[in-house]
Design an enzyme around this catalytic site. Structure first.
Site, PDB file in Angstrom:
ATOM      1  N   LYS A 114      -5.924   8.548   4.923  1.00  0.00           N
ATOM      2  CA  LYS A 114      -4.832   8.410   4.439  1.00  0.00           C
ATOM      3  C   LYS A 114      -3.895   6.299   4.201  1.00  0.00           C
ATOM      4  O   LYS A 114      -4.952   5.461   4.895  1.00  0.00           O
ATOM      5  CB  LYS A 114      -3.364   8.268   5.828  1.00  0.00           C
ATOM      6  CG  LYS A 114      -2.189   8.522   6.633  1.00  0.00           C
ATOM      7  CD  LYS A 114      -1.711   8.820   7.278  1.00  0.00           C
ATOM      8  CE  LYS A 114      -0.127   8.583   7.420  1.00  0.00           C
ATOM      9  NZ  LYS A 114       0.187   9.134   8.657  1.00  0.00           N
ATOM     10  N   HIS A 116      -1.118   5.103   3.542  1.00  0.00           N
ATOM     11  CA  HIS A 116      -0.066   4.636   5.013  1.00  0.00           C
ATOM     12  C   HIS A 116      -0.065   4.931   6.184  1.00  0.00           C
ATOM     13  O   HIS A 116      -0.840   5.036   6.379  1.00  0.00           O
ATOM     14  CB  HIS A 116       1.588   5.284   4.227  1.00  0.00           C
ATOM     15  CG  HIS A 116       1.300   7.443   4.048  1.00  0.00           C
ATOM     16  ND1 HIS A 116       0.903   7.840   3.668  1.00  0.00           N
ATOM     17  CD2 HIS A 116       1.844   7.433   5.755  1.00  0.00           C
ATOM     18  CE1 HIS A 116       0.990   8.869   3.748  1.00  0.00           C
ATOM     19  NE2 HIS A 116       2.000   8.854   5.110  1.00  0.00           N
TER      20      HIS A 116
END
Length: 231
Positions: A114, A116
């Site tokens: 991921k 963010h």
């Protein structure tokens, strides 16, 4: 849980294993017929843990894992569930262990990092200490090796693997049978204890004692498969 020597797969004639096999058959998770395995073999049985697909079945499955883990005496600080099936298993077993008085944090990985929010590939509790890897089966050991790498990269130590079913059959590589099983590879080459709820020997014991003629009828085929591919 106190540390002891790593317990391996469940022994034959084991009551917990027999109850688990019966449960898996009744739930339609353990099926008989003709199924092609990843190794290209035609197996007379198939175990699909993805079919523990409602609250009752998942809760019972978690209880079997927890009972086997507690009985093993394996000392671990947390649980790690490799994506994807291991995610649900880690959460469910963590809940059941807490219910039984052994509260353990858990974490799991994403298939893709991921970029963010918190970022990274690991989700859940901070990976630390002695980490137990939990999965449904060990087919080739690939998932275990990947889990070991992630756990070690986080600064923790993998201490064992817990699975539902040990097929107790020869691993295969490039179309050739190997003289050891995937579970034996994890134990002997990766030096990790493997704690299985049940194994092929337990399945054969169940087939020899069940009152269901339809289920018992598959015993000869499973015996023949073990004679050809068993370890």
């Amino acid at each position: 849980m106190t540390a002891t020597s790593g317990s391996a797969s469940a022994p034959a004639l084991d009551g917990l294993a027999q109850d688990f096999v019966a449960f898996a058959v009744e739930a339609g998770v353990l099926r008989f017929g003709e199924f092609k395995t990843k190794a290209g073999r035609l197996s007379p049985y198939f175990f699909n843990a993805g079919l523990f697909d409602d609250g009752v079945k998942l809760g019972r499955l978690a209880h079997f894992y927890a009972q086997r883990l507690i009985a093993s005496g394996l000392d671990f600080d947390m649980i790690f569930g490799p994506a994807y099936k291991g995610i649900t298993l880690a959460a469910a077993v963590s809940i059941e262990l807490a219910r039984l008085g052994h509260n353990k944090p858990f974490a799991y990985n994403r298939k893709e990092a991921k970029d963010h929010g918190e970022g990274g590939t690991l989700v859940g509790a901070k990976v630390h200490g002695r980490v137990l890897i939990i999965d449904d089966v060990i087919s080739a050991g690939t998932s275990v090796r990947e889990s070991i790498a992630m756990i070690q990269a986080a600064g923790a130590t993998p201490c064992g693997v817990s699975i539902a079913l040990d097929r107790q059959e020869k691993a295969a590589e490039n179309g050739q049978d190997l003289p050891w099983s995937a579970v034996q590879y994890v134990r002997e080459q990766l030096q990790l204890p493997v704690i299985a709820i049940a194994g092929l020997a337990d399945l054969l014991q169940y087939l020899g004692s069940t009152s269901s003629a339809a289920v018992a009828a598959h015993a000869a085929a499973v015996h023949a498969y073990r004679d050809r591919y068993g370890v």
